[in-house]
Scaffold this motif. Structure first.
Motif, PDB file in Angstrom:
ATOM      1  N   ALA A 113       0.943  -1.223   0.115  1.00  0.00           N
ATOM      2  CA  ALA A 113       0.056  -0.187  -0.022  1.00  0.00           C
ATOM      3  C   ALA A 113       0.826   1.067   0.080  1.00  0.00           C
ATOM      4  CB  ALA A 113      -0.834   0.165   1.291  1.00  0.00           C
ATOM      5  N   MET A 120      -4.156   6.030   2.331  1.00  0.00           N
ATOM      6  CA  MET A 120      -3.591   5.128   1.058  1.00  0.00           C
ATOM      7  C   MET A 120      -4.166   5.576  -0.044  1.00  0.00           C
ATOM      8  SD  MET A 120      -4.821   1.213   1.222  1.00  0.00           S
ATOM      9  CE  MET A 120      -4.572   1.019   2.982  1.00  0.00           C
ATOM     10  N   LEU A 123      -3.171   0.306  -3.547  1.00  0.00           N
ATOM     11  CA  LEU A 123      -3.039  -0.869  -2.917  1.00  0.00           C
ATOM     12  C   LEU A 123      -3.105  -2.072  -3.826  1.00  0.00           C
ATOM     13  CD1 LEU A 123      -3.125  -2.821  -0.281  1.00  0.00           C
ATOM     14  CD2 LEU A 123      -5.758  -2.574  -0.300  1.00  0.00           C
TER      15      LEU A 123
END
Length: 223
Positions: A113, A120, A123
């Motif tokens: 990630a 984030m 991913l």
């Protein structure tokens, strides 16, 4: 060690000691030397392995390692990485590895990630993140790392500076530094969206990132 065990309801001191001696052996240390030593009497690598042994005392299902190799020299790092891989294979727990070292992440992780400004932004499986990134920040990080075969003229640093977390930019937090940014990026923050098999990215223009990678690959083949 005893304080940790007692805080979790383990009150048999001898049993704790025996368990910890076994764990010190598992991380390839001399238990009789280490268990009575002060931290300053151990090398950096030995201290790191001792902490790993302590973290396994309670048989965790998840182990979080925050920059476990950052303070170590390169030779000591090479002794810790095989140990981490062995832990992952033999202890059957989930390992969350936090690091700015892309090479170590690529070597240890099944999934990666990328985070920017506390969020984030991508991913995916390790191979996808490193060979098929779909977020401009991930692409920038990879291009800023020197390779064994490449020259320094091939490196490209990310322009600008990380944002002030107290006064974040509007829209996509990466847009002031992004070569793909448009007015939409300045106004609307993208959410993670599917860009491939088990692969997500928070970018309005991930298709353009994909095209850029394809064109770079073609240029590399021609040269």
């Amino acid at each position: 060690v005893w304080d940790t065990a007692r805080a979790h309801g383990w009150n048999e001191r001898q049993a704790v000691r025996e368990r910890f001696l076994d764990l010190l052996k598992f991380v390839q240390l001399d238990p009789n030397r280490v268990i009575n030593a002060y931290p300053h009497e151990l090398s950096g690598g030995m201290r790191q392995r001792t902490l790993l042994a302590m973290s396994l005392l309670l048989d965790p299902q998840i182990l979080i390692l925050d920059e476990p190799t950052t303070a170590l020299d390169i030779l000591t790092q090479r002794t810790i990485i095989p140990l981490l891989r062995r832990l992952k294979e033999e202890q059957n727990f989930t390992m969350i590895f936090i690091s700015h070292d892309l090479a170590i992440a690529a070597e240890l992780a099944d999934r990666v990630a990328t985070m920017y400004a506390g969020r984030m932004v991508e991913l995916g499986k390790t191979e996808d993140i490193f060979y098929r990134p779909r977020h401009p920040y991930t692409l920038g990080l990879i291009r800023a790392v020197p390779t064994v075969t490449g020259g320094f003229e091939e490196l490209a640093s990310i322009p600008g500076s990380p944002p002030d977390l107290i006064n974040l930019p509007s829209g996509c937090k990466f847009h002031p530094r992004c070569p793909f940014a448009t007015d939409k990026c300045k106004q609307q923050e993208p959410e993670l969206q599917t860009v491939g098999d088990q692969h997500e990215a928070a970018c309005w223009h991930w298709q353009e990132v994909e095209k850029e990678i394809e064109q770079s690959s073609l240029r590399g083949k021609r040269s």
